[in-house]
Design an enzyme around this catalytic site. Structure first.
Site, PDB file in Angstrom:
ATOM      1  N   ASP A   1      60.701  -4.066   1.002  1.00 20.82           N
ATOM      2  CA  ASP A   1      61.399  -4.192   2.276  1.00 20.82           C
ATOM      3  C   ASP A   1      61.584  -2.783   2.818  1.00 20.82           C
ATOM      4  O   ASP A   1      62.485  -2.049   2.399  1.00 20.82           O
ATOM      5  CB  ASP A   1      62.748  -4.893   2.038  1.00 20.82           C
ATOM      6  CG  ASP A   1      63.582  -4.973   3.304  1.00 20.82           C
ATOM      7  OD1 ASP A   1      63.274  -4.246   4.267  1.00 20.82           O
ATOM      8  OD2 ASP A   1      64.555  -5.756   3.317  1.00 20.82           O
TER       9      ASP A   1
ATOM     10  N   PHE B   1      69.782  -5.524   0.550  1.00 23.63           N
ATOM     11  CA  PHE B   1      70.051  -6.262   1.794  1.00 23.63           C
ATOM     12  C   PHE B   1      68.727  -6.614   2.453  1.00 23.63           C
ATOM     13  O   PHE B   1      67.881  -5.758   2.674  1.00 23.63           O
ATOM     14  CB  PHE B   1      70.909  -5.430   2.761  1.00 23.63           C
ATOM     15  CG  PHE B   1      71.307  -6.222   3.979  1.00 23.63           C
ATOM     16  CD1 PHE B   1      72.387  -7.088   3.937  1.00 23.63           C
ATOM     17  CD2 PHE B   1      70.580  -6.135   5.161  1.00 23.63           C
ATOM     18  CE1 PHE B   1      72.752  -7.855   5.047  1.00 23.63           C
ATOM     19  CE2 PHE B   1      70.928  -6.892   6.270  1.00 23.63           C
ATOM     20  CZ  PHE B   1      72.016  -7.749   6.214  1.00 23.63           C
TER      21      PHE B   1
ATOM     22  N   LYS C   1      63.130  -2.849  12.651  1.00 29.96           N
ATOM     23  CA  LYS C   1      63.941  -1.709  13.119  1.00 29.96           C
ATOM     24  C   LYS C   1      63.188  -0.735  14.038  1.00 29.96           C
ATOM     25  O   LYS C   1      63.005  -1.013  15.198  1.00 29.96           O
ATOM     26  CB  LYS C   1      64.574  -0.999  11.933  1.00 29.96           C
ATOM     27  CG  LYS C   1      65.638  -1.888  11.246  1.00 29.96           C
ATOM     28  CD  LYS C   1      66.694  -1.073  10.575  1.00 29.96           C
ATOM     29  CE  LYS C   1      67.706  -1.909   9.816  1.00 29.96           C
ATOM     30  NZ  LYS C   1      68.918  -2.162  10.558  1.00 29.96           N
TER      31      LYS C   1
HETATM   32  C1  PLP Z   1      66.492  -3.287   4.385  1.00 27.93           C
HETATM   33  C2  PLP Z   1      66.791  -4.321   5.426  1.00 27.93           C
HETATM   34  N1  PLP Z   1      66.161  -5.500   5.372  1.00 27.93           N
HETATM   35  C3  PLP Z   1      66.376  -6.465   6.281  1.00 27.93           C
HETATM   36  C4  PLP Z   1      67.280  -6.272   7.308  1.00 27.93           C
HETATM   37  C5  PLP Z   1      67.494  -7.346   8.328  1.00 27.93           C
HETATM   38  O1  PLP Z   1      66.908  -6.969   9.553  1.00 27.93           O
HETATM   39  P1  PLP Z   1      67.370  -7.661  10.896  1.00 27.93           P
HETATM   40  O2  PLP Z   1      68.811  -7.290  11.112  1.00 27.93           O
HETATM   41  O3  PLP Z   1      66.435  -7.111  11.932  1.00 27.93           O
HETATM   42  O4  PLP Z   1      67.210  -9.137  10.730  1.00 27.93           O
HETATM   43  C6  PLP Z   1      67.964  -5.053   7.409  1.00 27.93           C
HETATM   44  C7  PLP Z   1      68.971  -4.826   8.451  1.00 27.93           C
HETATM   45  O5  PLP Z   1      69.834  -3.989   8.355  1.00 27.93           O
HETATM   46  C8  PLP Z   1      67.715  -4.053   6.439  1.00 27.93           C
HETATM   47  O6  PLP Z   1      68.346  -2.876   6.467  1.00 27.93           O
END
Ligand code: PLP
Length: 401
Positions: free
Chosen positions: A222, A137, A251
């Site tokens: 990520d 994700f 986050k």
């Molecule tokens: C691993 C990861 N990458 C990207 C995102 C996307 O972040 P945002 O919701 O701040 O756009 C999330 C959100 O849950 C995430 O857990």
């Protein structure tokens, strides 16, 4: 107004794009929150891994109050002190050399995609393909969505941005097979968060790192969910003996204030030149001052180690349920990113039963409940949360007649 009144108003005025739990959170302190009817909960959702220091932490609150009286926003036409201080702190405490600030995780991923493609354009004969993982994700904007490995999230919004391949998690051979002359990068989470807290097999990340190095591919981690001490070290990569070329953060970085960041090694970062990328609110003084206060506090007080100790207790108590509670099949994860696997698709019922008893949790998968409490959660809070969780599991396993 009661909580029910607020929920009725929400249904009337907001887009109905979230499956919200029926709690109107009014205020919080540490690991506890109170709803609009005054009911108290232990918050083991932790803002989805955002509230690294819990709610209303004085260090974050004071930094925001002070900075808001001094300078909330200027623009990227000028320099400000908090952005430079936070970037320096991140660079000095990671394997990366430069920082680009944005406002969310999805924007950090967008920046990483653009940087990788810019690098491919400049040094790899226009290579642009990015290999990503099934169940990974990365966010909801079009680029991040194309990288996200859940077809259900992507397909209704097609056509997807081209140039992304998805391969099964924990399958190094699949990464190798998916690599072509046009591949520029591998983009992945070191531990899959939204996918259900899926752990990398021993040696998997090292194998990908080696493959990337041998084939002149960028490795993009990520760490939006796994970073900021969440998995027991400041960055999850540190426990795997590998270094990414690019890392995305968001986050927990500013203790609850919206922020995102992309970090990269110098030789790659140098390919983004003035005019290539930017965002109005990126490096905003309020957000970066909150980030600086949060990160300084975490580093100076070794809150990461505190989280790792708490995790041992939480993990131990949850694991002990594997024997006692038939619904529990496994406990997985690292640090304060844990999930309990269930033998059937009843996680929403378990989470509802937890909520009734005063514990907030997240049904990350139909058959898994995820816990992401603040890193500084206390032993008593862990013990109480586990008591409630076990009661909830037993109630769902054998509902009263
Ligand atoms: C691993 C990861 N990458 C990207 C995102 C996307 O972040 P945002 O919701 O701040 O756009 C999330 C959100 O849950 C995430 O857990």
């Amino acid at each position: 107004m009661t909580a029910a009144d607020w929920i009725a108003e929400e249904h009337k005025y907001l887009f109905q794009n979230y499956g919200r739990q029926p709690v109107v959170v009014e205020r919080g302190e540490g690991t506890r929150v109170w709803d609009a009817d005054g009911k108290e909960y232990l918050d083991f959702v932790g803002g989805l891994a955002v509230n690294a220091l819990g709610h209303a932490h004085p260090v974050v609150a004071d930094a925001l109050a002070e900075q808001s009286r001094r300078l909330i926003h200027t623009s990227n036409l000028f320099y400000t002190e908090p952005m430079i201080q936070l970037a320096k702190l991140l660079v000095e405490n990671s394997c990366l050399d430069r920082v680009f600030f944005c406002n969310s995780g999805t924007e950090a991923i967008e920046a990483a995609i653009k940087l990788a493609r810019r690098w491919g354009h400049d040094v790899k004969d226009g290579a642009f393909e990015i290999i990503c993982m099934n169940d990974g994700f990365h966010g909801r904007s079009s680029g991040a969505l194309a990288a996200t490995g859940t077809a259900r999230y992507r397909e209704p919004f097609g056509p997807s941005l081209p140039g992304f391949t998805h391969v099964p998690w924990n399958d190094l051979a699949a990464v190798k097979a998916a690599t072509t002359g046009r591949t520029v990068a591998v983009l992945m989470e070191p531990i899959q968060g939204e996918g259900g807290v899926n752990m990398p097999a021993p040696g998997y990340l090292k194998g990908i790192r080696d493959w990337c190095s041998q084939n002149n591919l960028l490795l993009i981690f990520d760490e939006i969910q796994t970073g900021i001490g969440r998995t027991g070290t400041l960055w999850a990569y540190a426990q795997e003996g590998v270094e990414p070329d690019i890392m995305c953060l968001a986050k927990g970085l500013a203790g609850g204030v919206p922020i995102g960041a992309m970090l990269a090694k110098e030789a790659i970062a140098a390919h983004l030149v003035p005019g290539d990328h930017g965002t109005t609110f990126g490096a905003n003084p309020l957000a970066t001052a909150a980030g600086l206060a949060t990160m300084r506090y975490i580093i100076d007080n070794d809150v990461t180690a505190q989280g790792a100790r708490g995790s041992e207790r939480l993990m131990g108590r949850l694991r002990s349920m594997e024997d006692r509670v038939p619904l529990v099949t496994e406990v997985r994860g690292r640090g304060m990113l844990l999930a309990v696997g269930l033998s059937r698709d009843c996680s929403a019922d378990v989470v509802a039963a937890c909520r009734e008893r005063g514990l907030l949790a997240n049904n990350v998968r139909p058959n898994a409940v995820r816990f992401m409490p603040p890193l500084n959660v206390t032993d008593d809070e862990i013990d109480r949360a586990c008591e409630i969780f076990e009661e909830a599991l037993l109630a769902v396993a054998a509902p009263p007649k």
